[in-house]
Write a protein that holds these residues in place. Structure first.
Motif, PDB file in Angstrom:
ATOM      1  N   THR A 263       0.813  -1.217   0.000  1.00  0.00           N
ATOM      2  CA  THR A 263       0.000   0.000   0.000  1.00  0.00           C
ATOM      3  C   THR A 263       0.844   1.264   0.000  1.00  0.00           C
ATOM      4  N   ASP A 264       1.814   1.339   0.917  1.00  0.00           N
ATOM      5  CA  ASP A 264       2.578   2.583   1.031  1.00  0.00           C
ATOM      6  C   ASP A 264       3.370   2.885  -0.237  1.00  0.00           C
ATOM      7  N   VAL A 265       3.961   1.853  -0.826  1.00  0.00           N
ATOM      8  CA  VAL A 265       4.738   2.058  -2.053  1.00  0.00           C
ATOM      9  C   VAL A 265       3.838   2.531  -3.190  1.00  0.00           C
ATOM     10  N   GLU A 266       2.694   1.867  -3.351  1.00  0.00           N
ATOM     11  CA  GLU A 266       1.775   2.224  -4.431  1.00  0.00           C
ATOM     12  C   GLU A 266       1.256   3.651  -4.280  1.00  0.00           C
ATOM     13  N   ILE A 267       0.817   3.995  -3.076  1.00  0.00           N
ATOM     14  CA  ILE A 267       0.257   5.331  -2.842  1.00  0.00           C
ATOM     15  C   ILE A 267       1.320   6.414  -3.018  1.00  0.00           C
ATOM     16  N   ASP A 268       2.522   6.154  -2.515  1.00  0.00           N
ATOM     17  CA  ASP A 268       3.601   7.152  -2.638  1.00  0.00           C
ATOM     18  C   ASP A 268       3.959   7.431  -4.093  1.00  0.00           C
ATOM     19  N   ASN A 269       3.813   6.411  -4.954  1.00  0.00           N
ATOM     20  CA  ASN A 269       4.189   6.558  -6.358  1.00  0.00           C
ATOM     21  C   ASN A 269       3.079   7.149  -7.230  1.00  0.00           C
ATOM     22  N   MET A 270       1.868   7.241  -6.703  1.00  0.00           N
ATOM     23  CA  MET A 270       0.745   7.678  -7.522  1.00  0.00           C
ATOM     24  C   MET A 270       0.848   9.113  -8.035  1.00  0.00           C
ATOM     25  N   PRO A 271       1.234  10.090  -7.210  1.00  0.00           N
ATOM     26  CA  PRO A 271       1.293  11.469  -7.726  1.00  0.00           C
ATOM     27  C   PRO A 271       2.196  11.619  -8.949  1.00  0.00           C
ATOM     28  N   ALA A 272       3.316  10.876  -8.974  1.00  0.00           N
ATOM     29  CA  ALA A 272       4.233  10.962 -10.119  1.00  0.00           C
ATOM     30  C   ALA A 272       3.597  10.419 -11.395  1.00  0.00           C
ATOM     31  N   LYS A 273       2.552   9.605 -11.232  1.00  0.00           N
ATOM     32  CA  LYS A 273       1.832   9.052 -12.388  1.00  0.00           C
ATOM     33  C   LYS A 273       0.627   9.908 -12.771  1.00  0.00           C
ATOM     34  N   GLY A 274       0.491  11.040 -12.108  1.00  0.00           N
ATOM     35  CA  GLY A 274      -0.633  11.920 -12.410  1.00  0.00           C
ATOM     36  C   GLY A 274      -1.881  11.625 -11.619  1.00  0.00           C
ATOM     37  N   ILE A 275      -1.773  10.710 -10.662  1.00  0.00           N
ATOM     38  CA  ILE A 275      -2.916  10.362  -9.811  1.00  0.00           C
ATOM     39  C   ILE A 275      -2.857  11.255  -8.583  1.00  0.00           C
ATOM     40  N   LYS A 276      -3.663  12.310  -8.576  1.00  0.00           N
ATOM     41  CA  LYS A 276      -3.554  13.336  -7.539  1.00  0.00           C
ATOM     42  C   LYS A 276      -4.690  13.289  -6.519  1.00  0.00           C
ATOM     43  N   LYS A 277      -5.756  12.548  -6.828  1.00  0.00           N
ATOM     44  CA  LYS A 277      -6.893  12.470  -5.907  1.00  0.00           C
ATOM     45  C   LYS A 277      -7.255  10.992  -5.709  1.00  0.00           C
ATOM     46  N   ILE A 278      -7.100  10.505  -4.477  1.00  0.00           N
ATOM     47  CA  ILE A 278      -7.390   9.089  -4.235  1.00  0.00           C
ATOM     48  C   ILE A 278      -8.327   8.910  -3.035  1.00  0.00           C
TER      49      ILE A 278
END
Length: 337
Positions: A263-278
């Motif tokens: 979970t922590d790895v996936e969530i931390d990497n999301m903003p760099a992929k353009g995923i800004k709202k989760i």
């Protein structure tokens, strides 16, 4: 006479190192949690982990502690109080770890004349470190203290339509008006070896990307399969499009291969992929606790925003939701017929 014992995880008495340490000792010394030989487990837990972890955990607990006490205990008690009037048999509440013991819960039922108990582990998915340890502990106590009691246990309910509908309805309510880029289903992590140990076929669970989708008797006790099935069914009910959700696993110990993705790895990497709202939901728990309130709603949110994320919604567990309490009451009533 019939009765019910609801069993949840447990909690320390207070958010202080003094009270957290014995709680962690009981929890981590459970052979179904850290499943290594006793001496190695004692060395690991008492020689290493308990030197620093009580202070760290006490700090985390202090961040979520309520005036009434531990959120997990308070919310479990609220649920218990709502369920009892819905059924015609005594219902007791116990915890696997801590002072609200299973023995005390069984004694409470015994004192009311109960001879047949429905053991109700409050975990949707089956796992050694949650469901199994409750059932084993209860049986140990029954043999020693209540030999005339008869047990029936509630199996994993990860795929029961009424539970899934309750979860979907709760999620829909909390997601209303929140335009998320990604919905994260974050499940509690367990070591991969636990999956293989609970494989009744001794050969099916290879954790290779296909075994969870291949029909097998192993699925009755496979935590990983049951987590993915929960996600699959909720996605159907909420009509979430492919590519807008993911399943992850949180809370791991160093040194072992645990279920992935983390979970922590996936969530931390999301903003760099353009995923800004989760939005994050935690379907391995029916009650909010340290893992949901501190690890997800606080720490994961802070890290997500520190990495460039914008909006973060932590969806509460079912807790004492009226629909969920009614479902639990219905299951109990079905058993008493």
């Amino acid at each position: 006479m019939k009765g019910v014992l609801l069993v949840n995880l447990g909690s320390p008495e207070s958010p202080t190192p003094k009270d957290v340490k014995p709680y962690l000792d009981e929890f981590l010394m459970d052979k179904y949690v850290i499943d290594v030989p006793y001496l190695l487990r004692a060395l690991l837990v008492r020689g290493i982990i308990l030197r620093k972890r009580p202070e760290e955990s006490a700090h985390a607990y202090s961040k979520i502690w309520w005036d009434e006490g531990s959120p997990l205990i308070v919310l479990s008690e609220r649920m218990h109080k709502k369920v009892q009037p819905l059924v015609n048999v005594p219902v007791a509440l116990a915890m696997r770890y801590g002072t609200m013991t299973i023995e005390n819960g069984l004694q409470e039922l015994h004192d009311k004349g109960v001879t047949e108990v429905l053991l109700f582990p409050l975990y949707p998915q089956y796992a050694m470190a949650s469901t199994l340890t409750i059932l084993v502990k209860a049986e140990e106590i029954r043999k020693k203290k209540f030999p005339n009691m008869k047990f029936t246990d509630v199996p994993a309910f990860y795929n029961k339509p009424d539970y899934l509908q309750n979860l979907a309805d709760s999620m829909k309510k909390h997601l209303a008006g929140f335009d998320y880029d990604e919905l994260v289903f974050s499940y509690h992590g367990i070591p991969e070896r636990h999956i293989r140990k609970t494989d009744v076929t001794k050969s099916h669970c290879k954790i290779d990307g296909s075994c969870c989708n291949t029909p097998s008797p192993a699925h009755e006790f496979c935590y990983r399969h049951q987590c993915f099935e929960t996600t699959k069914e909720i996605v159907k009910l909420l009509e979430i499009p492919e590519g807008k959700y993911t399943s992850t696993f949180q809370s791991r110990l160093a040194g072992d291969k645990w279920l992935e993705p983390y979970t922590d790895v996936e969530i931390d990497n999301m903003p760099a992929k353009g995923i800004k709202k989760i939005a994050v939901v935690t379907p391995a728990f029916v009650t909010d606790c340290l893992e949901t309130l501190e690890e997800i709603a606080m720490r994961a949110k802070e890290d997500f925003q520190a990495n460039g994320g914008e909006d973060f919604l932590a969806i509460p567990c079912l807790n004492d939701d009226d629909e969920w309490c009614q479902t639990v009451g219905n299951w109990i009533n079905d058993w008493t017929k």
